[in-house]
Design a protein around this motif. Structure first.
Motif, PDB file in Angstrom:
ATOM      1  N   ARG A 302       8.865  -7.518  -3.026  1.00  0.00           N
ATOM      2  CA  ARG A 302       8.501  -7.259  -4.425  1.00  0.00           C
ATOM      3  C   ARG A 302       8.650  -8.518  -5.275  1.00  0.00           C
ATOM      4  O   ARG A 302       7.796  -8.843  -6.093  1.00  0.00           O
ATOM      5  CB  ARG A 302       9.374  -6.140  -4.993  1.00  0.00           C
ATOM      6  N   ARG A 303       9.739  -9.260  -5.029  1.00  0.00           N
ATOM      7  CA  ARG A 303       9.960 -10.467  -5.816  1.00  0.00           C
ATOM      8  C   ARG A 303       9.003 -11.592  -5.421  1.00  0.00           C
ATOM      9  O   ARG A 303       8.583 -12.378  -6.258  1.00  0.00           O
ATOM     10  CB  ARG A 303      11.416 -10.914  -5.677  1.00  0.00           C
ATOM     11  N   LEU A 304       8.645 -11.656  -4.138  1.00  0.00           N
ATOM     12  CA  LEU A 304       7.746 -12.705  -3.683  1.00  0.00           C
ATOM     13  C   LEU A 304       6.290 -12.428  -4.037  1.00  0.00           C
ATOM     14  O   LEU A 304       5.542 -13.337  -4.410  1.00  0.00           O
ATOM     15  CB  LEU A 304       7.873 -12.875  -2.168  1.00  0.00           C
ATOM     16  N   LEU A 305       5.881 -11.160  -3.912  1.00  0.00           N
ATOM     17  CA  LEU A 305       4.463 -10.831  -4.014  1.00  0.00           C
ATOM     18  C   LEU A 305       4.114  -9.949  -5.207  1.00  0.00           C
ATOM     19  O   LEU A 305       2.935  -9.753  -5.513  1.00  0.00           O
ATOM     20  CB  LEU A 305       3.985 -10.131  -2.738  1.00  0.00           C
ATOM     21  N   GLY A 306       5.111  -9.368  -5.867  1.00  0.00           N
ATOM     22  CA  GLY A 306       4.829  -8.455  -6.968  1.00  0.00           C
ATOM     23  C   GLY A 306       4.303  -7.118  -6.493  1.00  0.00           C
ATOM     24  O   GLY A 306       3.634  -6.410  -7.250  1.00  0.00           O
ATOM     25  N   VAL A 307       4.600  -6.744  -5.231  1.00  0.00           N
ATOM     26  CA  VAL A 307       4.114  -5.504  -4.640  1.00  0.00           C
ATOM     27  C   VAL A 307       5.314  -4.642  -4.246  1.00  0.00           C
ATOM     28  O   VAL A 307       6.193  -5.100  -3.521  1.00  0.00           O
ATOM     29  CB  VAL A 307       3.254  -5.779  -3.388  1.00  0.00           C
ATOM     30  N   ASP A 308       5.356  -3.403  -4.738  1.00  0.00           N
ATOM     31  CA  ASP A 308       6.445  -2.481  -4.397  1.00  0.00           C
ATOM     32  C   ASP A 308       5.961  -1.533  -3.307  1.00  0.00           C
ATOM     33  O   ASP A 308       5.072  -0.710  -3.526  1.00  0.00           O
ATOM     34  CB  ASP A 308       6.881  -1.695  -5.631  1.00  0.00           C
ATOM     35  N   LEU A 309       6.546  -1.661  -2.119  1.00  0.00           N
ATOM     36  CA  LEU A 309       6.123  -0.858  -0.968  1.00  0.00           C
ATOM     37  C   LEU A 309       7.054   0.313  -0.702  1.00  0.00           C
ATOM     38  O   LEU A 309       7.005   0.921   0.375  1.00  0.00           O
ATOM     39  CB  LEU A 309       6.033  -1.749   0.269  1.00  0.00           C
ATOM     40  N   THR A 310       7.884   0.659  -1.659  1.00  0.00           N
ATOM     41  CA  THR A 310       8.765   1.821  -1.518  1.00  0.00           C
ATOM     42  C   THR A 310       7.930   3.068  -1.240  1.00  0.00           C
ATOM     43  O   THR A 310       6.956   3.355  -1.944  1.00  0.00           O
ATOM     44  CB  THR A 310       9.589   2.031  -2.797  1.00  0.00           C
ATOM     45  N   GLY A 311       8.300   3.801  -0.193  1.00  0.00           N
ATOM     46  CA  GLY A 311       7.578   5.025   0.148  1.00  0.00           C
ATOM     47  C   GLY A 311       6.442   4.826   1.122  1.00  0.00           C
ATOM     48  O   GLY A 311       5.903   5.806   1.652  1.00  0.00           O
ATOM     49  N   HIS A 312       6.035   3.576   1.391  1.00  0.00           N
ATOM     50  CA  HIS A 312       4.977   3.331   2.371  1.00  0.00           C
ATOM     51  C   HIS A 312       5.509   3.507   3.800  1.00  0.00           C
ATOM     52  O   HIS A 312       6.704   3.350   4.059  1.00  0.00           O
ATOM     53  CB  HIS A 312       4.420   1.905   2.211  1.00  0.00           C
ATOM     54  N   ASP A 313       4.607   3.824   4.706  1.00  0.00           N
ATOM     55  CA  ASP A 313       4.945   3.931   6.118  1.00  0.00           C
ATOM     56  C   ASP A 313       5.228   2.529   6.655  1.00  0.00           C
ATOM     57  O   ASP A 313       4.326   1.679   6.717  1.00  0.00           O
ATOM     58  CB  ASP A 313       3.782   4.559   6.885  1.00  0.00           C
ATOM     59  N   LEU A 314       6.475   2.249   7.049  1.00  0.00           N
ATOM     60  CA  LEU A 314       6.846   0.905   7.493  1.00  0.00           C
ATOM     61  C   LEU A 314       6.111   0.493   8.764  1.00  0.00           C
ATOM     62  O   LEU A 314       5.948  -0.709   9.025  1.00  0.00           O
ATOM     63  CB  LEU A 314       8.361   0.823   7.722  1.00  0.00           C
ATOM     64  N   ASP A 315       5.676   1.461   9.541  1.00  0.00           N
ATOM     65  CA  ASP A 315       4.971   1.128  10.773  1.00  0.00           C
ATOM     66  C   ASP A 315       3.450   1.177  10.610  1.00  0.00           C
ATOM     67  O   ASP A 315       2.700   1.065  11.587  1.00  0.00           O
ATOM     68  CB  ASP A 315       5.411   2.064  11.894  1.00  0.00           C
ATOM     69  N   GLY A 316       2.996   1.299   9.372  1.00  0.00           N
ATOM     70  CA  GLY A 316       1.574   1.212   9.073  1.00  0.00           C
ATOM     71  C   GLY A 316       1.184  -0.214   8.741  1.00  0.00           C
ATOM     72  O   GLY A 316       2.041  -1.079   8.518  1.00  0.00           O
ATOM     73  N   PRO A 317      -0.103  -0.511   8.692  1.00  0.00           N
ATOM     74  CA  PRO A 317      -0.558  -1.875   8.400  1.00  0.00           C
ATOM     75  C   PRO A 317      -0.143  -2.305   6.994  1.00  0.00           C
ATOM     76  O   PRO A 317      -0.075  -1.484   6.076  1.00  0.00           O
ATOM     77  CB  PRO A 317      -2.080  -1.778   8.533  1.00  0.00           C
ATOM     78  N   PHE A 318       0.146  -3.599   6.861  1.00  0.00           N
ATOM     79  CA  PHE A 318       0.504  -4.105   5.538  1.00  0.00           C
ATOM     80  C   PHE A 318      -0.724  -4.030   4.627  1.00  0.00           C
ATOM     81  O   PHE A 318      -1.805  -4.502   4.993  1.00  0.00           O
ATOM     82  CB  PHE A 318       1.000  -5.544   5.623  1.00  0.00           C
ATOM     83  N   PRO A 319      -0.585  -3.458   3.426  1.00  0.00           N
ATOM     84  CA  PRO A 319      -1.747  -3.279   2.527  1.00  0.00           C
ATOM     85  C   PRO A 319      -2.108  -4.565   1.797  1.00  0.00           C
ATOM     86  O   PRO A 319      -1.746  -4.776   0.639  1.00  0.00           O
ATOM     87  CB  PRO A 319      -1.253  -2.195   1.562  1.00  0.00           C
ATOM     88  N   ARG A 320      -2.862  -5.426   2.469  1.00  0.00           N
ATOM     89  CA  ARG A 320      -3.226  -6.725   1.895  1.00  0.00           C
ATOM     90  C   ARG A 320      -3.933  -6.580   0.551  1.00  0.00           C
ATOM     91  O   ARG A 320      -3.756  -7.413  -0.350  1.00  0.00           O
ATOM     92  CB  ARG A 320      -4.143  -7.486   2.870  1.00  0.00           C
ATOM     93  N   GLY A 321      -4.662  -5.511   0.377  1.00  0.00           N
ATOM     94  CA  GLY A 321      -5.418  -5.344  -0.862  1.00  0.00           C
ATOM     95  C   GLY A 321      -4.553  -5.184  -2.098  1.00  0.00           C
ATOM     96  O   GLY A 321      -5.046  -5.358  -3.224  1.00  0.00           O
ATOM     97  N   LEU A 322      -3.269  -4.889  -1.914  1.00  0.00           N
ATOM     98  CA  LEU A 322      -2.385  -4.724  -3.070  1.00  0.00           C
ATOM     99  C   LEU A 322      -1.885  -6.060  -3.624  1.00  0.00           C
ATOM    100  O   LEU A 322      -1.367  -6.120  -4.735  1.00  0.00           O
ATOM    101  CB  LEU A 322      -1.171  -3.862  -2.689  1.00  0.00           C
TER     102      LEU A 322
END
Length: 454
Positions: A302-322
Motif C-alpha cells: 500500500r505504501r509503495l504502490l498506493g494499492v490496498d489489497l486487503t480482502g483479495h485472494d492472496l493466491d490469485g493473480p496480482f491486479p496490475r490494473g489497480l
C-alpha cells in the motif's frame, strides 16, 4: 590475482533483512537493543575484511511496527560504539538532508571520522517517509523535487564546512606557542535558497579529508544527484539487465561531469539464503517466508504502490490494473521496481509478498555457496556492480554463512582481499583523498560552484 576487487559492506538491520527474521528460532530479537550484539557483528565483518558496516536510519516510526522490527537507533551514537570496538572497518551512517541542518551534520560526521581515525561515510538521504514531517513541526512532507533541491545545497554547505580547515591549519607548535594557523581556517559565508551558514566548522579537517559520500536512490533526480556527489551508491535491482543499465548510466553521467567513473562505486544489495544444495537453500527461504504476516506485507505494498489489497485472494493473480503511481511514487525507484516485477513475472499476490519480504525489493537469491559466488562474479565482471551491500536475511547466522562459505570462493578467484591494505574507508574503497576546496589544488571534487569569500 585480479587488480579490481569487490567492495563488500555489511548492511545491518535489526534482526536481519527478512521481514520475519525476528520470528525465526536462529534469530536473537532479545538482543536488538543490545550494543554488544552489533559490536559482535562488526567485529565479525572486520575479521572477514569487509569494507564497511552500514547502518540505515529514518526520522519517524514505521507504521508497520506491529509485525516487524522496524524501530530505529540513532546512527551516530551507534557507530561511535562500533568505532571503539573495531579498528579498520568503515562506518557508514544515514543522515537526512531534509530533517537536519548542514552545520550539525558536518560536526557529527567530522567527529565520527576523527573518533574512528578516518573510517566514516555519510549515507545521504532526502527521506521518503511522509510522517517524518510531523516530527519536525511541518504540516506536510516536502515534495520529491524540493527535497533534492535542498539536498544539493545541503551537501555543498557540508563540503565547504569540512574544507574550511586546510590540512595544515592545525599547527600545535609548542616552541612558538601557535596552536592553529588562523589564516588557513576559512569562513564559508554561504547564502543560498535554503541555508545561511557563516562557518567555519569548529572541528579540524579529518584523516580522510572528508567522510565518504554515499547515496541511495535510482530516480531521475537520484541519478543526477549521485553522479554529481556520490562516491558510493547503494541501489536495488532484481535483474542483471536492470543493474547494468543503472551502472552504465551512472558512470556515463559522472564522466560527463568531469569525474572519474572508477571513483563512483555502484553497490547493489544482495540478500543470500545459503545451503549445501540449492534445494536446501530454497527450503530455508521458504521457511522464512512462511513466517511472514500478510497484513504487514499488504501494508508495505500500500505504501509503495498506493494499492490496498486487503480482502483479495492472496493466491490469485496480482491486479496490475489497480496500479497507478501518483505523487512521489512516480519518482520512487522502489515503487517502479515492484511494478517491474509484476509486469515481468505476473506473480500471484502471495508470490509478490514473498519476493518483497526478503529484503524490501533488494536482490534475494537462494543457492549453494558456489552459486552465490557465481552470481556475484557475474554482476561484478559484466558491468553491473563494483561490489555489494550484503544484507543477511537473519543475524548473525546469515552473515556467518556468507563469511564462512562464500567469501573463500571469491578470494580463491582473486576477487576479494585477504587483508586490509589501508586504514581509512577511502583507502578500502580505492578513493582519492580530496584536497580542501580552499587550498590551491583539487582532486576529484564535486562539480565546482561559486564561492562566497569572507
Amino acid at each position: 590475482m585480479s587488480t579490481r576487487q569487490l567492495k563488500l559492506n555489511l548492511f545491518v538491520y535489526p534482526g536481519g533483512h527478512h521481514e520475519a527474521a525476528w520470528r525465526h528460532p536462529e534469530s536473537h530479537p532479545d538482543r536488538v537493543l543490545d550494543i554488544s550484539f552489533y559490536q559482535d557483528l562488526a567485529r565479525s565483518a572486520e575479521a572477514a575484511k569487509l569494507d564497511a558496516v552500514f547502518f540505515a536510519d529514518g526520522p519517524s516510526l514505521a507504521d508497520n511496527i506491529r509485525y516487524a522490527s522496524r524501530f530505529r537507533l540513532e546512527p551516530f551514537t551507534w557507530l561511535s560504539a562500533i568505532a571503539v570496538a573495531t579498528e579498520r572497518i568503515g562506518l557508514i551512517g544515514t543522515a537526512s538532508t531534509t530533517y537536519l541542518e548542514p552545520y550539525n551534520a558536518a560536526r557529527l560526521f567530522a567527529s565520527l571520522d576523527h573518533l574512528s581515525k578516518g573510517r566514516a561515510g555519510w549515507n545521504i538521504v532526502t527521506t521518503g517517509a511522509p510522517d517524518a514531517a510531523y516530527n519536525f513541526g511541518l504540516d506536510a512532507h516536502p515534495v520529491h523535487a524540493e527535497r533534492y533541491d535542498r539536498a544539493r545545497e545541503f551537501v555543498d554547505v557540508v563540503t565547504d564546512l569540512w574544507d574550511s580547515w586546510e590540512d595544515d591549519a592545525l599547527v600545535a607548535d609548542r616552541a612558538s606557542g601557535v596552536f592553529a594557523d588562523a589564516d588557513r581556517i576559512h569562513r564559508i559565508d554561504h547564502v543560498g535558497r535554503h541555508f545561511r551558514v557563516r562557518g567555519p566548522l569548529n572541528t579540524p579537517r579529518t584523516a580522510q579529508g572528508r567522510p565518504v559520500y554515499v547515496q541511495a536512490g535510482s530516480s531521475e533526480d537520484g541519478r543526477s544527484f549521485a553522479a554529481t556527489y556520490a562516491e558510493a551508491i547503494f541501489t536495488a535491482h532484481q535483474t542483471i539487465e536492470s543493474a547494468q543499465e543503472f551502472y552504465t548510466d551512472i558512470k556515463r553521467r559522472a564522466a560527463e561531469l568531469g569525474r572519474k567513473p572508477e571513483h563512483v562505486l555502484v553497490l547493489p544489495g544482495i540478500s543470500p539464503f545459503i545451503g549445501s544444495t540449492e534445494t536446501e537453500a530454497r527450503a530455508l527461504q521458504d521457511e522464512f517466508n512462511e513466517l511472514t504476516q500478510p497484513a504487514y506485507s499488504i501494508d508495505l505494498l500500500r505504501r509503495l504502490l498506493g494499492v490496498d489489497l486487503t480482502g483479495h485472494d492472496l493466491d490469485g493473480p496480482f491486479p496490475r490494473g489497480l496500479i497507478e503511481l501518483q505523487g512521489d511514487r512516480v519518482n520512487s525507484s522502489r515503487s517502479q521496481l515492484v511494478v517491474d516485477i509484476v509486469e515481468r513475472e505476473a506473480p500471484t499476490i502471495r508470490q509478490l509478498l514473498h519476493r518483497l519480504a526478503g529484503a524490501r525489493g533488494h536482490w534475494t537469491v537462494a543457492g549453494t555457496p558456489e552459486q552465490i559466488a557465481d552470481r556475484i562474479t557475474e554482476w561484478f565482471t559484466q558491468g553491473a556492480a563494483d561490489g555489494f551491500n550484503v544484507m543477511p536475511p537473519w543475524l548473525p547466522g546469515g552473515l556467518d554463512a556468507f563469511v564462512e562459505h562464500v567469501l573463500p570462493i571469491l578470494r580463491a578467484r582473486g576477487l576479494f582481499r585477504h587483508d586490509y591494505t589501508g586504514t581509512t574507508l577511502r583507502e578500502h574503497y580505492g578513493l582519492t583523498r580530496p584536497d580542501s576546496s580552499f587550498s590551491t589544488t583539487h582532486v576529484d571534487t564535486p562539480v565546482p560552484r561559486e564561492r562566497h569569500p569572507a
